[in-house]
Write an enzyme that holds these catalytic residues in place. Structure first.
Site: not given
Ligand code: AMP
Length: 399
Positions: A38, A199, A356
């Site tokens: 940063r 999610k 992130g």
């Molecule tokens: P986000 O912060 O919403 O971008 O989510 C990122 C997280 O989603 C990461 O830590 C991944 O390990 C998790 N992730 C991605 N695909 C899957 C999956 N099929 N099942 C469980 N976790 C997942």
């Protein structure tokens, strides 16, 4: 045509007290900065203003002190790290307002650099309190904002002050705004977005905005499971928000209306346990067993995604395709990241990544440097992808 934002090119900084808002919220361990990324991002703005004869007064927040003065959240150790990165002395004032700050600034010569203590030691910072805004504005003649990552918050040091002094984007902010304009503001078409991650519920607004803006929406990660479930497929024990099925169907219908093609995985890497090196197999998405979970998209889907990306000119990427932190479920994310890096290097694609986990995944895949731009700003990047106006950015707009 005038530029959409005021930048350092239009700023008169020689002999002026320049309040430069930066993101110095760096990771530390035992009072030592462990990652200087940063600081490196804002280094050229600091030295440019100093070289032009401005007095550089750095404003930043650190941690979440919530209006309390705590030693753990002091920016003092960060001043030394900034000095190390830019190779110049950096002074420190133990307050960002009042007599201590005023005295430190009064002693500055043109070209000097001083870091003021954590702005969040004052409760009014996060409330955009007019008294704090006034107090900060009194310390400077010009305001430069180089902290895109804090621009989604209307705080005293990120927004309020921009209405009190001539306000300009620093070079890091400028680079970010230019990259975002390439990606979604005025993209070369066709334009695609990859949205992955855990999610649907946390990325609803983002999906809603993207289907209006992109020609192709590629969905991966845990959220793809919810879409597959909404199409009537069995996803076994996979991460899946069953109560979001109607929402997922609405997104798919809206996308059709907006002529945005949605691409979902056709196969998956599944396992019975979510742990490193768990025995895994590849199946079509129609054949996931009840005791299995989808932890990555499969090889056929990777080829399908890569072919689709080969047809577009611009790509914006947020979220991994699988649980990339847990091997072997990083395979799809890394393979696609490398392909995107290659196409970008070849000049066939403009690729912007952000958020992130995405930055971590692109770094681990070793391709972040090949992308057109990778934004380190988590929340601000997501809000921008959601189509929201960022108050700290709006305040720098040429009207
Ligand atoms: P986000 O912060 O919403 O971008 O989510 C990122 C997280 O989603 C990461 O830590 C991944 O390990 C998790 N992730 C991605 N695909 C899957 C999956 N099929 N099942 C469980 N976790 C997942």
């Amino acid at each position: 045509m005038s530029k959409p934002f005021r930048t350092l090119d239009d700023a008169d900084v020689a002999g002026k007290r320049v309040l430069l808002r930066v993101d110095l919220n760096v990771p530390t361990e035992n009072g030592k900065v462990t990652d200087k990324t940063r600081i490196e991002r804002v280094a050229s703005t600091i030295t440019e203003i100093a070289d032009k004869g401005g007095k550089v007064i750095l404003l930043a927040h650190f941690g979440r002190p919530k209006g309390q003065r705590t030693e753990a959240d002091s920016l003092k150790p960060v001043a030394a790290a900034v000095a190390e990165v830019i190779g110049r002395p950096v002074g420190f004032a133990a307050d960002c307002l009042g007599p201590v700050a005023e005295a430190a600034i009064a002693g500055m010569k043109n070209g000097d650099i001083v870091l003021l203590e954590n702005t969040r030691f004052y409760k009014g910072e996060e409330k955009n309190d007019p008294a704090i805004v006034e107090g900060l504005a009194k310390l400077g003649d010009v305001y430069v904002n180089d902290a895109f990552s804090a621009a989604h918050r209307a705080h005293a040091s990120t927004e309020g002050i921009a209405h009190k002094l001539p306000a300009h984007a620093g070079r890091a902010m400028q680079a970010e705004l230019e990259a975002l304009t390439i990606a979604l503001g005025n993209p070369e078409r066709p334009v695609a977005a990859i949205v992955g991650g855990a999610k649907v519920s946390s990325k609803l607004e983002l999906l809603g905005n993207l289907i209006k803006k992109v020609d192709l929406l590629i969905i991966g990660g845990g959220m793809a499971n919810t879409f597959l479930f909404a199409q009537g497929k069995h996803v076994g024990k996979s991460l899946c928000e069953k109560d979001m099925a109607d929402t997922a169907r609405k997104i798919m219908a809206d996308a059709e209306g907006a002529k945005c093609r949605i691409l979902l995985p056709v196969d998956a890497t599944v396992a019975k346990e979510f742990k490193a090196h768990a025995p895994a197999r590849v199946v079509d998405v129609d054949h996931v067993a009840e005791d299995e979970m989808i932890l990555d998209i499969g090889p056929k889907s990777v080829v399908m995604v890569e072919e689709a990306i080969g047809t577009v000119k611009t790509l914006v990427w947020n979220g991994p395709f699988g649980a990339f932190e847990t091997p072997p479920f990083e395979a799809a994310t890394f393979a696609i990241a490398k392909t995107v890096g290659f196409l970008t290097r070849e000049g066939k694609l403009k690729a912007i990544g952000g958020g992130g986990d995405t930055v971590a995944a692109l770094n681990e895949a070793g391709v972040a440097g090949q992308f057109t731009y990778v934004s380190a700003a988590g929340g601000a990047f997501l809000e921008w992808m959601e189509g929201k106006a960022l108050p700290g950015v709006e305040a720098l707009r040429n009207t």
